[in-house]
Design a protein around this motif. Sequence first.
Motif, PDB file in Angstrom:
ATOM      1  N   LYS A 101    -105.074 -85.068 -43.584  1.00 14.93           N
ATOM      2  CA  LYS A 101    -105.919 -85.880 -44.459  1.00 14.93           C
ATOM      3  C   LYS A 101    -106.031 -85.269 -45.851  1.00 14.93           C
ATOM      4  O   LYS A 101    -106.465 -85.924 -46.790  1.00 14.93           O
ATOM      5  CB  LYS A 101    -107.310 -86.037 -43.843  1.00 14.93           C
ATOM      6  N   LYS A 115    -103.770 -82.387 -48.478  1.00 12.85           N
ATOM      7  CA  LYS A 115    -102.496 -81.669 -48.617  1.00 12.85           C
ATOM      8  C   LYS A 115    -102.614 -80.470 -49.548  1.00 12.85           C
ATOM      9  O   LYS A 115    -101.636 -79.806 -49.845  1.00 12.85           O
ATOM     10  CB  LYS A 115    -101.435 -82.628 -49.133  1.00 12.85           C
ATOM     11  N   TYR A 119    -102.829 -88.850 -31.891  1.00 17.25           N
ATOM     12  CA  TYR A 119    -103.136 -88.959 -33.322  1.00 17.25           C
ATOM     13  C   TYR A 119    -101.861 -88.820 -34.144  1.00 17.25           C
ATOM     14  O   TYR A 119    -101.558 -89.653 -35.003  1.00 17.25           O
ATOM     15  CB  TYR A 119    -104.153 -87.875 -33.703  1.00 17.25           C
ATOM     16  N   TRP A 120    -101.083 -87.752 -33.879  1.00 17.89           N
ATOM     17  CA  TRP A 120     -99.864 -87.524 -34.647  1.00 17.89           C
ATOM     18  C   TRP A 120     -98.784 -88.541 -34.313  1.00 17.89           C
ATOM     19  O   TRP A 120     -97.999 -88.921 -35.190  1.00 17.89           O
ATOM     20  CB  TRP A 120     -99.362 -86.096 -34.458  1.00 17.89           C
ATOM     21  N   LYS A 125     -99.208 -91.679 -33.689  1.00 14.29           N
ATOM     22  CA  LYS A 125     -99.545 -92.880 -34.470  1.00 14.29           C
ATOM     23  C   LYS A 125     -99.152 -92.692 -35.936  1.00 14.29           C
ATOM     24  O   LYS A 125     -98.545 -93.573 -36.546  1.00 14.29           O
ATOM     25  CB  LYS A 125    -101.043 -93.163 -34.358  1.00 14.29           C
ATOM     26  N   LEU A 126     -99.483 -91.543 -36.515  1.00 13.05           N
ATOM     27  CA  LEU A 126     -99.148 -91.295 -37.918  1.00 13.05           C
ATOM     28  C   LEU A 126     -97.638 -91.230 -38.141  1.00 13.05           C
ATOM     29  O   LEU A 126     -97.129 -91.747 -39.139  1.00 13.05           O
ATOM     30  CB  LEU A 126     -99.809 -90.007 -38.417  1.00 13.05           C
ATOM     31  N   THR A 162     -96.147 -94.823 -37.912  1.00  8.06           N
ATOM     32  CA  THR A 162     -96.464 -95.672 -39.069  1.00  8.06           C
ATOM     33  C   THR A 162     -95.987 -95.064 -40.387  1.00  8.06           C
ATOM     34  O   THR A 162     -96.176 -95.654 -41.450  1.00  8.06           O
ATOM     35  CB  THR A 162     -97.979 -95.934 -39.153  1.00  8.06           C
ATOM     36  N   GLY A 163     -95.388 -93.874 -40.328  1.00  5.00           N
ATOM     37  CA  GLY A 163     -94.882 -93.231 -41.529  1.00  5.00           C
ATOM     38  C   GLY A 163     -95.973 -92.664 -42.434  1.00  5.00           C
ATOM     39  O   GLY A 163     -95.763 -92.438 -43.615  1.00  5.00           O
ATOM     40  N   GLN A 164     -97.144 -92.410 -41.874  1.00  2.00           N
ATOM     41  CA  GLN A 164     -98.281 -91.952 -42.678  1.00  2.00           C
ATOM     42  C   GLN A 164     -98.500 -90.440 -42.643  1.00  2.00           C
ATOM     43  O   GLN A 164     -99.419 -89.954 -43.287  1.00  2.00           O
ATOM     44  CB  GLN A 164     -99.565 -92.666 -42.223  1.00  2.00           C
ATOM     45  N   GLY A 165     -97.681 -89.725 -41.912  1.00  2.00           N
ATOM     46  CA  GLY A 165     -97.875 -88.280 -41.878  1.00  2.00           C
ATOM     47  C   GLY A 165     -96.971 -87.584 -40.891  1.00  2.00           C
ATOM     48  O   GLY A 165     -96.361 -88.221 -40.038  1.00  2.00           O
ATOM     49  N   THR A 166     -96.896 -86.272 -41.052  1.00  2.00           N
ATOM     50  CA  THR A 166     -96.127 -85.419 -40.143  1.00  2.00           C
ATOM     51  C   THR A 166     -97.015 -84.261 -39.714  1.00  2.00           C
ATOM     52  O   THR A 166     -97.770 -83.725 -40.529  1.00  2.00           O
ATOM     53  CB  THR A 166     -94.898 -84.805 -40.827  1.00  2.00           C
TER      54      THR A 166
END
Length: 135
Positions: A44, A46, A84-85, A87-88, A91-95
Motif C-alpha cells: 500500500k 512504496k 491478498y497477494w 488478488k493483487l 488484477t495487476g495491482q501489486g507484487t
Amino acid sequence: MKKIICAGLLSASTICQAEVAVIVHPSNSNNMDATGITHLFLGKAKAFPDGSTAIPINQPESSSSSAEFMDKVLNKSASQLKAYWSKLLFTGQGTPPKEVNSDADVLKLVAENPNTIGYIDANNVTANVKVAAKF
C-alpha cells in the motif's frame, strides 16, 4: 493439580512467542510505526516516510519469524496473506515483497542496502542493522 498444569501451559505458550524486530539499514532515520510497516509489506506504500524507496524483504511462511510478523504486525494468517497477494497479482495491482530464506539472509540484505526493510527474530539482531520497531 489443575492450577499447576494451567500455569505450566501458560508459561510454555509465552516461551513460544518470539519477539520480532523490524530492521532497516543503519543510515535509515525514518520513524516507523506498525501502520507504516504494514503498508509497506502489503504494497500500500512504496516509500519510507522521507520519500525514499522502500524494498520490503519477506521470509517463507514456514519460518517462525514470518508467522510472528504476520500475526503481530499484519494481523493476517498465512492463507489470508496468500489470498491478498493472489488478488493483487491477478488484477495487476501489486507484487509481493521479495522473499529470502532466513533471518541471516534478511540481515545481509538490509545491512547492504539502505532501501530495504525486513523482519527477523529479535534475538538475531546485530550491530550491522538498526531496529525500527519490535513486536
